[in-house]
Write an enzyme that holds these catalytic residues in place. Structure first.
Site, PDB file in Angstrom:
ATOM      1  N   ARG A  51      -1.511  14.708  -9.453  1.00 25.22           N
ATOM      2  CA  ARG A  51      -0.321  15.192  -8.749  1.00 25.22           C
ATOM      3  C   ARG A  51       0.720  15.777  -9.700  1.00 25.22           C
ATOM      4  NH1 ARG A  51       0.817   9.569  -6.003  1.00 25.22           N
ATOM      5  NH2 ARG A  51       0.241   9.068  -8.127  1.00 25.22           N
ATOM      6  N   ASP A  77      -3.296  16.983  -5.109  1.00 25.96           N
ATOM      7  CA  ASP A  77      -3.287  15.634  -4.543  1.00 25.96           C
ATOM      8  C   ASP A  77      -4.612  15.484  -3.804  1.00 25.96           C
ATOM      9  OD1 ASP A  77      -2.971  13.355  -2.954  1.00 25.96           O
ATOM     10  OD2 ASP A  77      -0.801  13.649  -2.798  1.00 25.96           O
ATOM     11  N   TYR A 159     -15.201  -5.323  -8.537  1.00 23.63           N
ATOM     12  CA  TYR A 159     -14.905  -5.940  -7.243  1.00 23.63           C
ATOM     13  C   TYR A 159     -15.271  -5.015  -6.073  1.00 23.63           C
ATOM     14  CZ  TYR A 159     -10.173  -3.804  -7.776  1.00 23.63           C
ATOM     15  OH  TYR A 159      -9.115  -2.956  -7.969  1.00 23.63           O
TER      16      TYR A 159
HETATM   17  C1  HXC Z   1       4.036  -3.528  -1.831  1.00 18.01           C
HETATM   18  C2  HXC Z   1       4.158  -1.231  -2.174  1.00 18.01           C
HETATM   19  C3  HXC Z   1       4.158  -1.424  -3.578  1.00 18.01           C
HETATM   20  C4  HXC Z   1       4.098  -2.766  -4.067  1.00 18.01           C
HETATM   21  C5  HXC Z   1       4.265   0.705  -3.163  1.00 18.01           C
HETATM   22  N1  HXC Z   1       4.229   0.089  -1.978  1.00 18.01           N
HETATM   23  N2  HXC Z   1       4.213  -0.197  -4.162  1.00 18.01           N
HETATM   24  N3  HXC Z   1       4.080  -2.258  -1.310  1.00 18.01           N
HETATM   25  N4  HXC Z   1       4.033  -3.778  -3.164  1.00 18.01           N
HETATM   26  N5  HXC Z   1       4.071  -3.025  -5.383  1.00 18.01           N
HETATM   27  C6  HXC Z   1       4.281   0.708  -0.644  1.00 18.01           C
HETATM   28  C7  HXC Z   1       5.537   1.565  -0.450  1.00 18.01           C
HETATM   29  O1  HXC Z   1       6.671   0.792  -0.090  1.00 18.01           O
HETATM   30  C8  HXC Z   1       5.063   2.463   0.716  1.00 18.01           C
HETATM   31  O2  HXC Z   1       5.052   1.771   1.935  1.00 18.01           O
HETATM   32  C9  HXC Z   1       3.590   2.698   0.382  1.00 18.01           C
HETATM   33  O3  HXC Z   1       3.183   1.629  -0.484  1.00 18.01           O
HETATM   34  C10 HXC Z   1       3.362   4.017  -0.334  1.00 18.01           C
HETATM   35  O4  HXC Z   1       4.207   4.028  -1.471  1.00 18.01           O
HETATM   36  P1  HXC Z   1       4.632   5.371  -2.202  1.00 18.01           P
HETATM   37  O5  HXC Z   1       5.410   5.007  -3.413  1.00 18.01           O
HETATM   38  O6  HXC Z   1       5.266   6.306  -1.213  1.00 18.01           O
HETATM   39  O7  HXC Z   1       3.191   5.958  -2.528  1.00 18.01           O
HETATM   40  P2  HXC Z   1       2.716   7.019  -3.565  1.00 18.01           P
HETATM   41  O8  HXC Z   1       3.879   7.768  -4.160  1.00 18.01           O
HETATM   42  O9  HXC Z   1       1.648   7.780  -2.897  1.00 18.01           O
HETATM   43  O10 HXC Z   1       2.111   6.124  -4.775  1.00 18.01           O
HETATM   44  C11 HXC Z   1       0.877   5.498  -4.670  1.00 18.01           C
HETATM   45  C12 HXC Z   1       0.859   4.159  -5.387  1.00 18.01           C
HETATM   46  C13 HXC Z   1       1.390   4.246  -6.835  1.00 18.01           C
HETATM   47  C14 HXC Z   1      -0.578   3.633  -5.310  1.00 18.01           C
HETATM   48  C15 HXC Z   1       1.768   3.181  -4.617  1.00 18.01           C
HETATM   49  O11 HXC Z   1       1.267   2.981  -7.474  1.00 18.01           O
HETATM   50  C16 HXC Z   1       0.681   5.293  -7.659  1.00 18.01           C
HETATM   51  O12 HXC Z   1       1.062   6.459  -7.638  1.00 18.01           O
HETATM   52  N6  HXC Z   1      -0.391   4.933  -8.405  1.00 18.01           N
HETATM   53  C17 HXC Z   1      -1.197   5.865  -9.206  1.00 18.01           C
HETATM   54  C18 HXC Z   1      -1.653   5.281 -10.492  1.00 18.01           C
HETATM   55  C19 HXC Z   1      -2.321   3.926 -10.415  1.00 18.01           C
HETATM   56  O13 HXC Z   1      -2.099   3.171  -9.445  1.00 18.01           O
HETATM   57  N7  HXC Z   1      -3.071   3.593 -11.462  1.00 18.01           N
HETATM   58  C20 HXC Z   1      -3.740   2.309 -11.552  1.00 18.01           C
HETATM   59  C21 HXC Z   1      -5.179   2.439 -11.291  1.00 18.01           C
HETATM   60  S1  HXC Z   1      -5.911   1.039 -11.967  1.00 18.01           S
HETATM   61  P3  HXC Z   1       6.246   1.900   3.022  1.00 18.01           P
HETATM   62  O14 HXC Z   1       5.807   1.061   4.160  1.00 18.01           O
HETATM   63  O15 HXC Z   1       7.498   1.374   2.333  1.00 18.01           O
HETATM   64  O16 HXC Z   1       6.355   3.370   3.366  1.00 18.01           O
HETATM   65  C22 HXC Z   1      -7.208   0.522 -11.135  1.00 18.01           C
HETATM   66  C23 HXC Z   1      -7.909  -0.597 -11.919  1.00 18.01           C
HETATM   67  C24 HXC Z   1      -8.748  -1.520 -11.153  1.00 18.01           C
HETATM   68  O17 HXC Z   1      -7.555   0.958 -10.104  1.00 18.01           O
HETATM   69  C25 HXC Z   1      -9.280  -2.708 -11.931  1.00 18.01           C
HETATM   70  C26 HXC Z   1      -8.487  -3.189 -13.105  1.00 18.01           C
HETATM   71  C27 HXC Z   1      -9.082  -4.252 -13.965  1.00 18.01           C
HETATM   72  P1  NAP Z   2      -4.259   5.693 -14.553  1.00 16.76           P
HETATM   73  O1  NAP Z   2      -3.999   6.212 -15.922  1.00 16.76           O
HETATM   74  O2  NAP Z   2      -3.118   5.256 -13.721  1.00 16.76           O
HETATM   75  O3  NAP Z   2      -5.116   6.792 -13.785  1.00 16.76           O
HETATM   76  C1  NAP Z   2      -4.999   7.081 -12.436  1.00 16.76           C
HETATM   77  C2  NAP Z   2      -4.877   8.581 -12.296  1.00 16.76           C
HETATM   78  O4  NAP Z   2      -5.007   8.942 -10.922  1.00 16.76           O
HETATM   79  C3  NAP Z   2      -3.535   9.143 -12.787  1.00 16.76           C
HETATM   80  O5  NAP Z   2      -3.783  10.174 -13.693  1.00 16.76           O
HETATM   81  C4  NAP Z   2      -2.868   9.679 -11.538  1.00 16.76           C
HETATM   82  O6  NAP Z   2      -2.119  10.857 -11.837  1.00 16.76           O
HETATM   83  C5  NAP Z   2      -4.092   9.997 -10.668  1.00 16.76           C
HETATM   84  N1  NAP Z   2      -3.780  10.017  -9.234  1.00 16.76           N
HETATM   85  C6  NAP Z   2      -3.164   9.039  -8.518  1.00 16.76           C
HETATM   86  N2  NAP Z   2      -3.006   9.432  -7.260  1.00 16.76           N
HETATM   87  C7  NAP Z   2      -3.537  10.678  -7.171  1.00 16.76           C
HETATM   88  C8  NAP Z   2      -3.682  11.617  -6.109  1.00 16.76           C
HETATM   89  N3  NAP Z   2      -3.252  11.355  -4.884  1.00 16.76           N
HETATM   90  N4  NAP Z   2      -4.293  12.803  -6.374  1.00 16.76           N
HETATM   91  C9  NAP Z   2      -4.743  13.080  -7.619  1.00 16.76           C
HETATM   92  N5  NAP Z   2      -4.626  12.233  -8.656  1.00 16.76           N
HETATM   93  C10 NAP Z   2      -4.038  11.045  -8.429  1.00 16.76           C
HETATM   94  O7  NAP Z   2      -5.258   4.432 -14.603  1.00 16.76           O
HETATM   95  P2  NAP Z   2      -6.664   4.187 -15.347  1.00 16.76           P
HETATM   96  O8  NAP Z   2      -6.669   2.762 -15.738  1.00 16.76           O
HETATM   97  O9  NAP Z   2      -6.935   5.241 -16.356  1.00 16.76           O
HETATM   98  O10 NAP Z   2      -7.689   4.342 -14.128  1.00 16.76           O
HETATM   99  C11 NAP Z   2      -8.702   5.340 -14.124  1.00 16.76           C
HETATM  100  C12 NAP Z   2      -9.850   4.890 -13.241  1.00 16.76           C
HETATM  101  O11 NAP Z   2     -10.477   3.735 -13.795  1.00 16.76           O
HETATM  102  C13 NAP Z   2      -9.448   4.494 -11.827  1.00 16.76           C
HETATM  103  O12 NAP Z   2     -10.436   4.914 -10.911  1.00 16.76           O
HETATM  104  C14 NAP Z   2      -9.413   2.992 -11.891  1.00 16.76           C
HETATM  105  O13 NAP Z   2      -9.601   2.384 -10.632  1.00 16.76           O
HETATM  106  C15 NAP Z   2     -10.596   2.739 -12.810  1.00 16.76           C
HETATM  107  N6  NAP Z   2     -10.587   1.426 -13.444  1.00 16.76           N
HETATM  108  C16 NAP Z   2      -9.725   1.160 -14.456  1.00 16.76           C
HETATM  109  C17 NAP Z   2      -9.783  -0.068 -15.077  1.00 16.76           C
HETATM  110  C18 NAP Z   2      -8.878  -0.401 -16.231  1.00 16.76           C
HETATM  111  O14 NAP Z   2      -8.962  -1.527 -16.733  1.00 16.76           O
HETATM  112  N7  NAP Z   2      -8.046   0.508 -16.685  1.00 16.76           N
HETATM  113  C19 NAP Z   2     -10.695  -1.043 -14.649  1.00 16.76           C
HETATM  114  C20 NAP Z   2     -11.551  -0.737 -13.583  1.00 16.76           C
HETATM  115  C21 NAP Z   2     -11.501   0.516 -13.002  1.00 16.76           C
HETATM  116  P3  NAP Z   2      -0.829  11.356 -10.991  1.00 16.76           P
HETATM  117  O15 NAP Z   2       0.097  10.193 -10.891  1.00 16.76           O
HETATM  118  O16 NAP Z   2      -0.323  12.520 -11.807  1.00 16.76           O
HETATM  119  O17 NAP Z   2      -1.345  11.806  -9.664  1.00 16.76           O
END
Ligand code: HXC
Ligand code: NAP
Length: 299
Positions: A51, A77, A159
């Site tokens: 994004r 997105d 998971y």
């Molecule tokens: C409860 C929450 C919340 C929280 C957001 N929301 N954060 N609710 N607890 N901590 C709610 C908001 O209030 C809103 O609901 C809805 O979720 C959408 O929030 P937005 O901020 O509008 O969403 P958006 O801008 O689309 O952001 C998406 C996101 C954000 C998922 C919430 O965290 C994000 O952009 N993440 C991208 C990067 C990321 O998550 N990376 C990690 C991947 S790691 P309401 O009802 O208020 O409208 C991974 C690893 C797995 O996957 C395994 C690891 C070992």
């Molecule tokens: P990260 O850096 O937060 O990567 C997530 C990426 O997804 C960001 O670059 C984010 O960029 C992008 N993204 C989020 N919403 C999006 C949307 N709507 N459209 C397009 N792009 C979007 O986290 P990471 O740890 O590197 O994770 C990478 C992958 O590994 C994920 O699939 C995660 O589930 C997996 N994974 C990670 C771990 C770990 O330990 N790190 C473990 C298991 C699995 P923008 O915000 O710019 O959109």
């Protein structure tokens, strides 16, 4: 944290991806960026997409300087199919049809499920599952029409099959991505399209750590404590596996998920794995005596 590339050597040194075009969603940060870097070092041209265009453009510049390769930064997105189609059209204009897609973009955070609004649930599922099938479908249609063999790699989690408390939307979505991978591996094999997945254990990235291991937990749980190999993963280790699965060296592998987690998920699964935590080596003489005594026949 983003540059956690030390501690592991690159697996390939020849340019095994020379001339390939690879789309990496979420390619501007974390693991996506690390995979993109290695694909470029192996000769690929890479489209990084997410994004935040500014983040992508900075990452693309950095990757090109580091590798001498080509990276195109495109905002998209993945939740919106029209944006995915537009991103794909721009990719075609610059590099031609892609050869591979890495579904890496994700959203996630820990929360008790009952605290989530339905919009919060949607936010995660839409990025992970809808985003992955949007990209998969858009690329698949093009590849099939062009009769182009291709490759899809999705980054899931362990998971996806165990489930996990406190990350329920992510668990549901990753399970769906795994089902997508296994289903289409069979259906699209006839078109020469392979699909595989990687399930990583803990690999430090800012995106994951900020949302899954907040500072309040820092003194209570270290992710590496849960890993039998007692460490987190190096980004290069994951990039190595990804490059292998994208390359022709894995031409006979499709529909599989490869776990790279130092044994983490199995440690949570084995019924007596807890013994390691309580029984020290010098306790074993005493323990053995006690257990053997239970076998002695009473007269
Ligand atoms: C409860 C929450 C919340 C929280 C957001 N929301 N954060 N609710 N607890 N901590 C709610 C908001 O209030 C809103 O609901 C809805 O979720 C959408 O929030 P937005 O901020 O509008 O969403 P958006 O801008 O689309 O952001 C998406 C996101 C954000 C998922 C919430 O965290 C994000 O952009 N993440 C991208 C990067 C990321 O998550 N990376 C990690 C991947 S790691 P309401 O009802 O208020 O409208 C991974 C690893 C797995 O996957 C395994 C690891 C070992
Ligand atoms: P990260 O850096 O937060 O990567 C997530 C990426 O997804 C960001 O670059 C984010 O960029 C992008 N993204 C989020 N919403 C999006 C949307 N709507 N459209 C397009 N792009 C979007 O986290 P990471 O740890 O590197 O994770 C990478 C992958 O590994 C994920 O699939 C995660 O589930 C997996 N994974 C990670 C771990 C770990 O330990 N790190 C473990 C298991 C699995 P923008 O915000 O710019 O959109």
């Amino acid at each position: 944290m983003e540059k956690n590339n030390t501690g592991a050597a690159p697996m390939f040194t020849d340019r095994i991806l020379n001339g390939r075009c690879i789309i990496v969603t979420g390619g501007g940060t974390g693991l996506g960026k690390s995979m993109a870097r290695y694909f470029m070092q192996l000769g690929a041209r890479v489209v990084i997409t997410s994004r935040k265009l500014e983040v992508l453009e900075t990452a693309a510049r950095e990757l090109m300087e580091e590798t001498g390769g080509e990276a195109l930064a495109l905002a998209c997105d993945v939740r919106h199919y029209d944006q995915v189609e537009h991103m794909l059209a721009l990719c075609e204009e610059k590099f031609g049809l892609p050869d591979a897609l890495v579904n890496n973009a994700a959203g996630n955070f820990i929360s008790p499920t009952e605290r989530l609004s339905h919009r919060a649930f949607d936010a995660v599922v839409d990025i992970v599952l809808r985003g992955s099938y949007n990209c998969t479908l858009a690329c698949g249609k093009k590849w099939i029409a062009a009769k182009k063999p291709a490759n899809i790699l999705s980054i899931v989690t362990t998971y996806a099959w165990t489930g996990s408390a406190y990350v329920v939307p992510s668990a549901c979505a990753k399970a769906g991505v795994l089902a997508l991978t296994r289903s289409l591996a069979v259906e699209w094999a006839k078109y020469g399209i392979r699909l595989n997945a990687i399930a990583p254990g803990p690999f430090p990235t800012k995106g994951a750590w900020d949302r899954l291991f907040p500072p309040q937990f820092a003194d209570m749980i270290k992710p590496e404590m849960r890993v039998p190999l007692k460490r987190v993963g190096h980004h290069q280790e994951l990039a190595n596996l990804a490059a292998f699965l994208i390359s022709d060296f894995s031409a006979y592998i499709t529909g599989d998920v490869i776990t790279i987690d130092g044994g983490e998920w199995l440690m949570g699964a084995g019924q007596f794995n807890w013994v390691d935590m309580v029984a020290t080596p010098d306790m074993w003489d005493e323990l053995e005596k006690t257990i053997r005594a239970a076998n002695e026949k009473k007269s």
